[in-house]
Design a protein around this motif. Sequence first.
Motif, PDB file in Angstrom:
ATOM      1  N   THR A   1     -41.400 -13.089 -50.159  1.00  0.00           N
ATOM      2  CA  THR A   1     -41.486 -11.903 -49.514  1.00  0.00           C
ATOM      3  C   THR A   1     -40.236 -10.911 -49.650  1.00  0.00           C
ATOM      4  O   THR A   1     -40.270  -9.708 -49.070  1.00  0.00           O
ATOM      5  N   ASP A   2     -39.605 -11.012 -50.842  1.00  0.00           N
ATOM      6  CA  ASP A   2     -38.937 -10.411 -50.930  1.00  0.00           C
ATOM      7  C   ASP A   2     -39.191  -8.834 -51.783  1.00  0.00           C
ATOM      8  O   ASP A   2     -40.017  -9.023 -52.603  1.00  0.00           O
ATOM      9  N   PRO A   3     -38.691  -7.888 -51.266  1.00  0.00           N
ATOM     10  CA  PRO A   3     -39.308  -6.655 -51.569  1.00  0.00           C
ATOM     11  C   PRO A   3     -38.854  -6.026 -53.150  1.00  0.00           C
ATOM     12  O   PRO A   3     -39.360  -5.243 -53.701  1.00  0.00           O
ATOM     13  N   ALA A   4     -37.682  -6.551 -53.668  1.00  0.00           N
ATOM     14  CA  ALA A   4     -37.024  -6.100 -54.591  1.00  0.00           C
ATOM     15  C   ALA A   4     -38.000  -6.324 -56.045  1.00  0.00           C
ATOM     16  O   ALA A   4     -38.791  -7.327 -55.925  1.00  0.00           O
ATOM     17  N   GLN A   5     -37.888  -5.694 -57.000  1.00  0.00           N
ATOM     18  CA  GLN A   5     -38.529  -5.633 -58.109  1.00  0.00           C
ATOM     19  C   GLN A   5     -37.553  -5.693 -59.525  1.00  0.00           C
ATOM     20  O   GLN A   5     -37.785  -4.621 -60.290  1.00  0.00           O
ATOM     21  N   PRO A   6     -36.652  -6.383 -59.658  1.00  0.00           N
ATOM     22  CA  PRO A   6     -35.723  -6.185 -60.742  1.00  0.00           C
ATOM     23  C   PRO A   6     -36.345  -6.521 -62.064  1.00  0.00           C
ATOM     24  O   PRO A   6     -37.386  -7.397 -62.271  1.00  0.00           O
ATOM     25  N   SER A   7     -35.877  -5.900 -63.274  1.00  0.00           N
ATOM     26  CA  SER A   7     -36.508  -6.247 -64.432  1.00  0.00           C
ATOM     27  C   SER A   7     -36.007  -7.715 -65.096  1.00  0.00           C
ATOM     28  O   SER A   7     -36.674  -8.278 -65.813  1.00  0.00           O
ATOM     29  N   HIS A   8     -34.843  -7.886 -64.735  1.00  0.00           N
ATOM     30  CA  HIS A   8     -34.316  -9.335 -65.221  1.00  0.00           C
ATOM     31  C   HIS A   8     -33.789 -10.168 -63.965  1.00  0.00           C
ATOM     32  O   HIS A   8     -32.804  -9.835 -63.354  1.00  0.00           O
ATOM     33  N   VAL A   9     -34.861 -10.668 -63.633  1.00  0.00           N
ATOM     34  CA  VAL A   9     -34.426 -11.612 -62.391  1.00  0.00           C
ATOM     35  C   VAL A   9     -33.474 -12.773 -62.204  1.00  0.00           C
ATOM     36  O   VAL A   9     -32.839 -12.496 -61.146  1.00  0.00           O
ATOM     37  N   PRO A  10     -33.128 -13.487 -63.241  1.00  0.00           N
ATOM     38  CA  PRO A  10     -32.014 -14.261 -63.187  1.00  0.00           C
ATOM     39  C   PRO A  10     -30.957 -13.377 -62.845  1.00  0.00           C
ATOM     40  O   PRO A  10     -29.910 -13.874 -62.218  1.00  0.00           O
ATOM     41  N   LEU A  11     -30.597 -12.316 -63.487  1.00  0.00           N
ATOM     42  CA  LEU A  11     -29.320 -11.654 -63.466  1.00  0.00           C
ATOM     43  C   LEU A  11     -29.358 -10.958 -62.074  1.00  0.00           C
ATOM     44  O   LEU A  11     -28.094 -10.874 -61.470  1.00  0.00           O
ATOM     45  N   ALA A  12     -30.366 -10.468 -61.584  1.00  0.00           N
ATOM     46  CA  ALA A  12     -30.344  -9.952 -60.124  1.00  0.00           C
ATOM     47  C   ALA A  12     -30.027 -11.114 -59.098  1.00  0.00           C
ATOM     48  O   ALA A  12     -29.071 -10.575 -58.075  1.00  0.00           O
ATOM     49  N   LEU A  13     -30.271 -12.256 -59.326  1.00  0.00           N
ATOM     50  CA  LEU A  13     -30.201 -13.439 -58.318  1.00  0.00           C
ATOM     51  C   LEU A  13     -28.646 -13.755 -58.626  1.00  0.00           C
ATOM     52  O   LEU A  13     -27.760 -14.109 -57.560  1.00  0.00           O
ATOM     53  N   ALA A  14     -27.909 -13.771 -59.816  1.00  0.00           N
ATOM     54  CA  ALA A  14     -26.723 -13.997 -59.954  1.00  0.00           C
ATOM     55  C   ALA A  14     -25.675 -12.829 -59.279  1.00  0.00           C
ATOM     56  O   ALA A  14     -24.782 -13.234 -58.855  1.00  0.00           O
ATOM     57  N   GLY A  15     -26.188 -11.748 -59.375  1.00  0.00           N
ATOM     58  CA  GLY A  15     -25.482 -10.548 -58.829  1.00  0.00           C
ATOM     59  C   GLY A  15     -25.529 -10.697 -57.188  1.00  0.00           C
ATOM     60  O   GLY A  15     -24.562 -10.421 -56.496  1.00  0.00           O
ATOM     61  N   ARG A  16     -26.396 -11.254 -56.726  1.00  0.00           N
ATOM     62  CA  ARG A  16     -26.581 -11.372 -55.150  1.00  0.00           C
ATOM     63  C   ARG A  16     -25.537 -12.657 -54.879  1.00  0.00           C
ATOM     64  O   ARG A  16     -25.045 -12.415 -53.824  1.00  0.00           O
ATOM     65  N   MET A  17     -25.377 -13.456 -55.655  1.00  0.00           N
ATOM     66  CA  MET A  17     -24.243 -14.563 -55.493  1.00  0.00           C
ATOM     67  C   MET A  17     -22.990 -13.924 -55.559  1.00  0.00           C
ATOM     68  O   MET A  17     -22.008 -14.233 -54.506  1.00  0.00           O
ATOM     69  N   TYR A  18     -22.840 -13.187 -56.415  1.00  0.00           N
ATOM     70  CA  TYR A  18     -21.287 -12.350 -56.471  1.00  0.00           C
ATOM     71  C   TYR A  18     -21.039 -11.419 -55.051  1.00  0.00           C
ATOM     72  O   TYR A  18     -19.936 -11.580 -54.660  1.00  0.00           O
ATOM     73  N   ASP A  19     -22.300 -10.918 -54.771  1.00  0.00           N
ATOM     74  CA  ASP A  19     -22.350 -10.031 -53.667  1.00  0.00           C
ATOM     75  C   ASP A  19     -21.698 -10.954 -52.305  1.00  0.00           C
ATOM     76  O   ASP A  19     -21.026 -10.524 -51.646  1.00  0.00           O
ATOM     77  N   LEU A  20     -22.424 -12.115 -52.136  1.00  0.00           N
ATOM     78  CA  LEU A  20     -22.167 -12.813 -51.208  1.00  0.00           C
ATOM     79  C   LEU A  20     -20.646 -13.402 -51.323  1.00  0.00           C
ATOM     80  O   LEU A  20     -20.149 -13.472 -50.104  1.00  0.00           O
ATOM     81  N   PHE A  21     -20.042 -13.645 -52.280  1.00  0.00           N
ATOM     82  CA  PHE A  21     -18.780 -14.151 -52.448  1.00  0.00           C
ATOM     83  C   PHE A  21     -17.826 -12.976 -52.123  1.00  0.00           C
ATOM     84  O   PHE A  21     -16.651 -13.435 -51.574  1.00  0.00           O
ATOM     85  N   HIS A  22     -18.059 -11.731 -52.526  1.00  0.00           N
ATOM     86  CA  HIS A  22     -17.066 -10.589 -52.076  1.00  0.00           C
ATOM     87  C   HIS A  22     -17.320 -10.448 -50.577  1.00  0.00           C
ATOM     88  O   HIS A  22     -16.219  -9.925 -50.008  1.00  0.00           O
ATOM     89  N   GLU A  23     -18.572 -10.680 -50.091  1.00  0.00           N
ATOM     90  CA  GLU A  23     -18.591 -10.548 -48.545  1.00  0.00           C
ATOM     91  C   GLU A  23     -17.709 -11.629 -47.996  1.00  0.00           C
ATOM     92  O   GLU A  23     -17.006 -11.121 -46.947  1.00  0.00           O
ATOM     93  N   TRP A  24     -17.724 -12.966 -48.113  1.00  0.00           N
ATOM     94  CA  TRP A  24     -16.848 -13.647 -47.845  1.00  0.00           C
ATOM     95  C   TRP A  24     -15.290 -13.529 -48.013  1.00  0.00           C
ATOM     96  O   TRP A  24     -14.574 -13.606 -47.169  1.00  0.00           O
ATOM     97  N   ARG A  25     -14.991 -12.905 -49.120  1.00  0.00           N
ATOM     98  CA  ARG A  25     -13.553 -12.278 -49.242  1.00  0.00           C
ATOM     99  C   ARG A  25     -13.087 -11.333 -48.438  1.00  0.00           C
ATOM    100  O   ARG A  25     -11.907 -11.513 -47.934  1.00  0.00           O
ATOM    101  N   ASN A  26     -14.096 -10.352 -48.376  1.00  0.00           N
ATOM    102  CA  ASN A  26     -13.791  -9.140 -47.277  1.00  0.00           C
ATOM    103  C   ASN A  26     -13.653  -9.640 -45.841  1.00  0.00           C
ATOM    104  O   ASN A  26     -12.727  -9.189 -45.146  1.00  0.00           O
ATOM    105  N   GLN A  27     -14.285 -10.576 -45.512  1.00  0.00           N
ATOM    106  CA  GLN A  27     -14.334 -11.435 -44.095  1.00  0.00           C
ATOM    107  C   GLN A  27     -12.973 -12.053 -43.957  1.00  0.00           C
ATOM    108  O   GLN A  27     -13.005 -12.663 -43.068  1.00  0.00           O
ATOM    109  N   GLY A  28     -12.394 -12.428 -44.995  1.00  0.00           N
ATOM    110  CA  GLY A  28     -11.191 -13.522 -44.895  1.00  0.00           C
ATOM    111  C   GLY A  28     -11.454 -14.642 -45.141  1.00  0.00           C
ATOM    112  O   GLY A  28     -10.645 -15.574 -44.890  1.00  0.00           O
TER     113      GLY A  28
END
Length: 283
Positions: free
Chosen positions: A143-170
């Motif tokens: 049900t994800d609305p995103a339409q990335p052209s390179h799906v593995p790259l998009a999911l790897a980017g979301r992992m890094y976004d999650l790690f940066h979020e954890w780092r910003n939260q301490g």
Amino acid sequence: MTAPTVPPRPSRLAQVWPPLLVWKRLDLTVLFVAVYTFVVTLIEHQIQLTMPQWLGDMAVVNGILLGVLLAFRNKEAYERWWEGRKLWGQLVNDSRNLALKARPFADAVGREKLRRLIPGFAFALQQHLRGGGPLQLVPGFETDPAQPSHVPLALAGRMYDLFHEWRNQGRLSDVAFLTLDAHARGFMDVSGACERIRSSPVPLSYRALLRHGTIFYLATAPWFMAGDYGFWAVAVVGLVAYFLLGIEFTAEDVEEPFGTNGDDLDLGKFCHTIQSSADDILK
């Protein structure tokens, strides 16, 4: 949690005489060669045709050259298959290590996101290597609305976004971030290496030379073998064709390890292994 399934043990016949996964194409081609040899033998016996000695000598030389080309082709094809196998084994290890090392820093929401992203990357990479497809075909992202052209790259980017979020939260120190980065970076390293294998096949000239030599050999061999072996030439040429073409057809499958042919890598099995590991560690 369901108990792991144990693969059925092959029958005694399958252990002694393993099935050949390219048998459909191979058997039809060998049958054609056998019929052709029978017709050639019949013609030679009817008109008492005597073949020149140089034709037999040429066939011997051609057979030697075919052996060299076959050895090269088989080596290159297997190396590509084995490299793909090692890359997906590396992906399994990086997935488990990433899940284990990220678990202490994540809350329930973060664990759930990571539990979807890690196997999602594997399923997306499988799909990407087999022609591609939208993100919605990846399990967990229907049900994800995103339409990335390179799906593995998009999911790897979301992992890094999650790690940066954890780092910003301490939750995550710089040292811990670098620890997770080593395994997360491995995901895209595997993706890039698999794309390199897929996009750089064995040079066409080698395949063409081998195919031309095989056709020439199987077209001329019956003419000089029929005089020496009579109708036994059908069995002799058929046996030679079975192994010669069997190696060629198997190499065709093996040199593209990410497809869906019988000798290709079972990428689905790797994906489900990663999914099961992520569930066990993060659920």
